[in-house]
Design a protein around this motif. Structure first.
Motif, PDB file in Angstrom:
ATOM      1  N   GLU A 278      19.364  -8.301   6.991  1.00 42.99           N
ATOM      2  CA  GLU A 278      18.439  -7.249   7.416  1.00 42.99           C
ATOM      3  C   GLU A 278      19.125  -5.894   7.302  1.00 42.99           C
ATOM      4  OE1 GLU A 278      16.998  -8.046  11.315  1.00 42.99           O
ATOM      5  OE2 GLU A 278      15.766  -9.757  10.695  1.00 42.99           O
ATOM      6  N   LEU A 279      18.353  -4.901   6.890  1.00 44.93           N
ATOM      7  CA  LEU A 279      18.830  -3.521   6.795  1.00 44.93           C
ATOM      8  C   LEU A 279      17.847  -2.621   7.542  1.00 44.93           C
ATOM      9  CD1 LEU A 279      19.482  -3.494   2.925  1.00 44.93           C
ATOM     10  CD2 LEU A 279      21.160  -4.007   4.703  1.00 44.93           C
ATOM     11  N   ALA A 280      18.352  -1.667   8.286  1.00 42.42           N
ATOM     12  CA  ALA A 280      17.468  -0.760   9.025  1.00 42.42           C
ATOM     13  C   ALA A 280      18.119   0.616   9.151  1.00 42.42           C
ATOM     14  CB  ALA A 280      17.164  -1.321  10.401  1.00 42.42           C
ATOM     15  N   PHE A 281      17.278   1.661   9.212  1.00 39.02           N
ATOM     16  CA  PHE A 281      17.803   2.997   9.465  1.00 39.02           C
ATOM     17  C   PHE A 281      16.742   3.837  10.166  1.00 39.02           C
ATOM     18  CE2 PHE A 281      15.480   4.017   5.585  1.00 39.02           C
ATOM     19  CZ  PHE A 281      15.011   5.309   5.833  1.00 39.02           C
ATOM     20  N   GLY A 282      17.205   4.855  10.853  1.00 38.29           N
ATOM     21  CA  GLY A 282      16.336   5.849  11.465  1.00 38.29           C
ATOM     22  C   GLY A 282      16.880   7.239  11.165  1.00 38.29           C
ATOM     23  N   TYR A 283      15.994   8.210  10.930  1.00 40.72           N
ATOM     24  CA  TYR A 283      16.435   9.544  10.505  1.00 40.72           C
ATOM     25  C   TYR A 283      15.523  10.602  11.113  1.00 40.72           C
ATOM     26  CZ  TYR A 283      17.707  13.389   7.334  1.00 40.72           C
ATOM     27  OH  TYR A 283      18.120  14.593   6.810  1.00 40.72           O
ATOM     28  N   ASN A 284      16.135  11.653  11.677  1.00 37.80           N
ATOM     29  CA  ASN A 284      15.405  12.801  12.209  1.00 37.80           C
ATOM     30  C   ASN A 284      15.770  14.038  11.388  1.00 37.80           C
ATOM     31  OD1 ASN A 284      16.283  11.050  14.884  1.00 37.80           O
ATOM     32  ND2 ASN A 284      14.157  11.737  14.904  1.00 37.80           N
ATOM     33  N   PRO A 285      15.050  14.290  10.277  1.00 33.94           N
ATOM     34  CA  PRO A 285      15.431  15.414   9.408  1.00 33.94           C
ATOM     35  C   PRO A 285      15.252  16.764  10.087  1.00 33.94           C
ATOM     36  CG  PRO A 285      13.333  14.488   8.724  1.00 33.94           C
ATOM     37  CD  PRO A 285      13.884  13.561   9.750  1.00 33.94           C
ATOM     38  N   ILE A 286      14.181  16.916  10.862  1.00 32.36           N
ATOM     39  CA  ILE A 286      13.913  18.143  11.606  1.00 32.36           C
ATOM     40  C   ILE A 286      13.342  17.758  12.964  1.00 32.36           C
ATOM     41  CG2 ILE A 286      13.528  19.586   9.567  1.00 32.36           C
ATOM     42  CD1 ILE A 286      10.522  19.225   9.969  1.00 32.36           C
ATOM     43  N   ASP A 293      12.977   2.788   8.549  1.00 34.12           N
ATOM     44  CA  ASP A 293      12.680   1.706   7.627  1.00 34.12           C
ATOM     45  C   ASP A 293      13.439   0.456   8.069  1.00 34.12           C
ATOM     46  OD1 ASP A 293      11.527   0.505   5.361  1.00 34.12           O
ATOM     47  OD2 ASP A 293      13.339   0.836   4.186  1.00 34.12           O
ATOM     48  N   ASN A 294      12.846  -0.704   7.828  1.00 27.45           N
ATOM     49  CA  ASN A 294      13.480  -1.974   8.125  1.00 27.45           C
ATOM     50  C   ASN A 294      13.129  -2.951   7.015  1.00 27.45           C
ATOM     51  OD1 ASN A 294      13.232  -4.881   9.254  1.00 27.45           O
ATOM     52  ND2 ASN A 294      14.552  -3.863  10.733  1.00 27.45           N
ATOM     53  N   TYR A 295      14.143  -3.557   6.413  1.00 32.07           N
ATOM     54  CA  TYR A 295      13.933  -4.528   5.342  1.00 32.07           C
ATOM     55  C   TYR A 295      14.648  -5.820   5.688  1.00 32.07           C
ATOM     56  CZ  TYR A 295      14.566  -7.056   0.982  1.00 32.07           C
ATOM     57  OH  TYR A 295      14.588  -8.048   0.030  1.00 32.07           O
ATOM     58  N   SER A 296      14.005  -6.950   5.439  1.00 33.60           N
ATOM     59  CA  SER A 296      14.649  -8.237   5.693  1.00 33.60           C
ATOM     60  C   SER A 296      14.390  -9.192   4.538  1.00 33.60           C
ATOM     61  CB  SER A 296      14.144  -8.846   7.006  1.00 33.60           C
ATOM     62  OG  SER A 296      12.758  -9.113   6.947  1.00 33.60           O
ATOM     63  N   PHE A 311       9.177 -24.480   2.158  1.00 29.59           N
ATOM     64  CA  PHE A 311       8.773 -24.062   3.495  1.00 29.59           C
ATOM     65  C   PHE A 311       7.617 -23.071   3.363  1.00 29.59           C
ATOM     66  CE2 PHE A 311      12.911 -25.728   4.561  1.00 29.59           C
ATOM     67  CZ  PHE A 311      12.726 -26.239   5.839  1.00 29.59           C
ATOM     68  N   THR A 312       6.646 -23.201   4.249  1.00 24.91           N
ATOM     69  CA  THR A 312       5.418 -22.418   4.119  1.00 24.91           C
ATOM     70  C   THR A 312       5.353 -21.276   5.140  1.00 24.91           C
ATOM     71  OG1 THR A 312       4.213 -23.899   5.624  1.00 24.91           O
ATOM     72  CG2 THR A 312       4.168 -24.430   3.272  1.00 24.91           C
ATOM     73  N   ASP A 313       4.468 -20.326   4.845  1.00 27.80           N
ATOM     74  CA  ASP A 313       3.999 -19.289   5.767  1.00 27.80           C
ATOM     75  C   ASP A 313       4.992 -18.161   6.055  1.00 27.80           C
ATOM     76  OD1 ASP A 313       1.620 -20.756   6.048  1.00 27.80           O
ATOM     77  OD2 ASP A 313       2.470 -21.950   7.680  1.00 27.80           O
ATOM     78  N   VAL A 314       6.171 -18.172   5.451  1.00 26.78           N
ATOM     79  CA  VAL A 314       7.155 -17.121   5.695  1.00 26.78           C
ATOM     80  C   VAL A 314       7.515 -16.465   4.358  1.00 26.78           C
ATOM     81  CG1 VAL A 314       9.451 -16.541   6.559  1.00 26.78           C
ATOM     82  CG2 VAL A 314       8.093 -18.317   7.696  1.00 26.78           C
ATOM     83  N   PRO A 315       7.288 -15.159   4.201  1.00 28.57           N
ATOM     84  CA  PRO A 315       7.654 -14.479   2.943  1.00 28.57           C
ATOM     85  C   PRO A 315       9.156 -14.279   2.839  1.00 28.57           C
ATOM     86  CG  PRO A 315       6.821 -12.886   4.511  1.00 28.57           C
ATOM     87  CD  PRO A 315       6.645 -14.241   5.156  1.00 28.57           C
ATOM     88  N   ASN A 316       9.686 -14.335   1.612  1.00 29.38           N
ATOM     89  CA  ASN A 316      11.117 -14.065   1.411  1.00 29.38           C
ATOM     90  C   ASN A 316      11.464 -12.616   1.714  1.00 29.38           C
ATOM     91  OD1 ASN A 316      10.682 -16.353  -1.068  1.00 29.38           O
ATOM     92  ND2 ASN A 316      12.416 -16.612   0.290  1.00 29.38           N
ATOM     93  N   HIS A 317      10.565 -11.679   1.353  1.00 28.24           N
ATOM     94  CA  HIS A 317      10.826 -10.256   1.528  1.00 28.24           C
ATOM     95  C   HIS A 317       9.823  -9.647   2.516  1.00 28.24           C
ATOM     96  CE1 HIS A 317      13.433 -10.303  -2.065  1.00 28.24           C
ATOM     97  NE2 HIS A 317      12.519 -11.122  -2.561  1.00 28.24           N
ATOM     98  N   LYS A 318      10.325  -8.786   3.377  1.00 29.70           N
ATOM     99  CA  LYS A 318       9.452  -8.068   4.305  1.00 29.70           C
ATOM    100  C   LYS A 318      10.051  -6.685   4.557  1.00 29.70           C
ATOM    101  CE  LYS A 318       9.296  -9.150   8.711  1.00 29.70           C
ATOM    102  NZ  LYS A 318       8.972  -9.874   9.978  1.00 29.70           N
ATOM    103  N   MET A 319       9.204  -5.665   4.535  1.00 27.93           N
ATOM    104  CA  MET A 319       9.684  -4.300   4.782  1.00 27.93           C
ATOM    105  C   MET A 319       8.662  -3.550   5.621  1.00 27.93           C
ATOM    106  SD  MET A 319      11.001  -1.324   2.152  1.00 27.93           S
ATOM    107  CE  MET A 319       9.381  -0.969   1.477  1.00 27.93           C
ATOM    108  N   MET A 320       9.157  -2.760   6.559  1.00 23.51           N
ATOM    109  CA  MET A 320       8.309  -1.907   7.386  1.00 23.51           C
ATOM    110  C   MET A 320       8.921  -0.507   7.416  1.00 23.51           C
ATOM    111  SD  MET A 320       7.327  -4.485  10.524  1.00 23.51           S
ATOM    112  CE  MET A 320       5.931  -3.488  11.008  1.00 23.51           C
ATOM    113  N   ALA A 321       8.130   0.495   7.036  1.00 26.85           N
ATOM    114  CA  ALA A 321       8.575   1.885   7.053  1.00 26.85           C
ATOM    115  C   ALA A 321       7.609   2.700   7.909  1.00 26.85           C
ATOM    116  CB  ALA A 321       8.629   2.453   5.635  1.00 26.85           C
ATOM    117  N   TYR A 322       8.123   3.715   8.579  1.00 28.56           N
ATOM    118  CA  TYR A 322       7.256   4.495   9.470  1.00 28.56           C
ATOM    119  C   TYR A 322       7.642   5.971   9.468  1.00 28.56           C
ATOM    120  CZ  TYR A 322      11.150   4.415  12.795  1.00 28.56           C
ATOM    121  OH  TYR A 322      12.380   4.570  13.392  1.00 28.56           O
TER     122      TYR A 322
END
Length: 406
Positions: A278-286, A293-296, A311-322
């Motif tokens: 898993e990789l994640a970061f948070g940034y406050n530019p101003i 963003d979070n990627y797994s 195995f069913t029902d679980v994706p290999n890649h998932k990402m959430m950005a906000y």
């Protein structure tokens, strides 16, 4: 309904209690067609579900021993599920025929947990965590009405065999802070997951074969995580894991329905490995703007001789950005997020659901002190997607809410 208490019982020693009673009542109707007016077909029904959970959690935490934070946890949870098809009355004006109902079917489980954890401060930059727990689940009752899953006898109320399960779990870890705002965590643990009522007993309207003898799965989980904060604007985290699983719960495809939808059965397979990062970061530019963003990634493999099953029902890649934008002058906050899900297997034989991306947004406005108005939209671009074959998910939908904080 819930109750939370915190009591000082001795020097630097607190007793926390949480108790709750949670109910869920639901009625679901399956109609003959998309006119939603008649329930005459054998496949049509009006089902009633009436569930509740009762739980009590005790946590006793003490810091009386120097450099130690010791917590004793006790949890006892009772789950009740009741279901039946209700009687449908005839109506000549609409063409509705009389349909008999079903007797109530009841499912009862009791789950007990007791655990002990100690967080030990070695020095200013090293901490260790050790813990152990005992878990048990006792099936009190499990009933079904219809065709017996073994004998094939039809239209009867029958009981599944009762069962129980228990497990001892352990964990250990070390947290190192080599620099200020930087930390490395290494942990290893044995974890248990009891099979749920739905996994053991549900027929899912004919698409699943019950397996009351389904055992729990056990995992040796290993994790390494590095997290850091750079100044006041940027933070990130990198984590890798390898989970070796015994008696993994696996949804095996065992046939197809008349409409070609798959029929599955939950079974235990000998060994499996789930690994990824898993990789994640948070940034406050101003000021008043936050990005994140979070990627797994996860790879799931059956390590038995059936290595071609999926195995069913679980994706290999998932990402959430906000993105979060605050406008103090307007006392408003706008949140926009994006969710990406890669392909996932829908059957153990290799059929897949396609990848998809969703965009969601929520506007929150502070009307007066303590009162907020929220307007949210999910699936903003009305994406057509599904997680299971034959069951499309909802399109664009809205939610409004008023919150009062006091």
């Amino acid at each position: 309904m819930y109750l939370k208490t915190k009591t000082l019982v001795a020097d630097k020693t607190f007793l926390n209690f949480t108790g709750y009673y949670d109910t869920y009542y639901n009625k679901m109707k399956q109609y003959d067609d998309d006119q939603y007016s008649l329930l005459n077909k054998n496949s049509s029904f009006s089902s009633v579900y009436d569930d509740y959970s009762l739980d009590g959690i005790l946590n006793l935490t003490t810091e009386a021993i120097k450099n130690n934070v010791i917590t004793l946890s006790v949890n006892d949870k009772f789950d009740s599920h009741t279901e039946y098809n209700e009687e449908i009355l005839a109506n000549k004006s609409t063409g509705q025929k009389f349909k008999t109902g079903e007797p109530e079917q009841n499912y009862r489980d009791n789950t007990f947990y007791v655990g002990l954890e100690d967080v030990v401060t070695i020095n200013s930059f090293i901490k260790t965590v050790v813990g152990a727990s005992y878990n048990s689940r006792n099936n009190i009752k499990a009933q079904e009405y219809g065709t017996h899953y073994e004998s094939g006898e039809k239209n009867i109320l029958y009981d599944f065999p009762k069962g129980s399960d228990n497990a001892f779990d352990y964990k250990g870890g070390i947290i190192v802070e080599p620099l200020k705002n930087h930390s490395v965590t290494v942990s290893a643990s044995k974890r248990s997951r009891f099979a749920s009522q739905k996994e053991r007993y549900s027929s899912r309207f004919g698409s699943q074969v019950p397996n009351p003898d389904l055992k729990s799965e056990y995992t040796w989980a290993n994790d390494v995580t590095y997290s850091a904060k750079v100044g006041n604007k940027f933070n990130y985290e990198v984590s890798g894991f390898i989970n070796n699983i015994k008696d993994a719960i696996f949804a095996r495809t065992v046939g197809t329905l008349d409409n070609r939808n798959p029929i599955s059965q939950n079974v235990n397979i000998g060994k499996a490995v789930f690994q990824g990062y898993e990789l994640a970061f948070g940034y406050n530019p101003i000021n008043n703007v936050t990005l994140g963003d979070n990627y797994s990634y996860i790879d799931m493999k059956d390590k038995t001789e059936r290595s071609n099953e999926k195995f069913t029902d679980v994706p290999n890649h998932k990402m959430m950005a906000y993105t979060k934008l605050e406008v103090p002058r307007l006392r408003s906050t706008l949140n926009v997020n994006m969710e990406f899900y890669g392909k996932r297997y829908t059957t153990s034989t290799g059929e897949q659901a396609p990848q998809f991306t969703l965009v969601n947004a929520k506007l929150s406005v502070n009307i007066v002190k303590g009162v907020n108005f929220d307007l949210g939209v999910r699936n903003l671009f009305d994406k057509n997607y599904y997680l299971s074959y034959g069951y499309p998910k909802e399109g664009r939908n809205f939610i409004t809410a008023v919150n009062y904080h006091f």
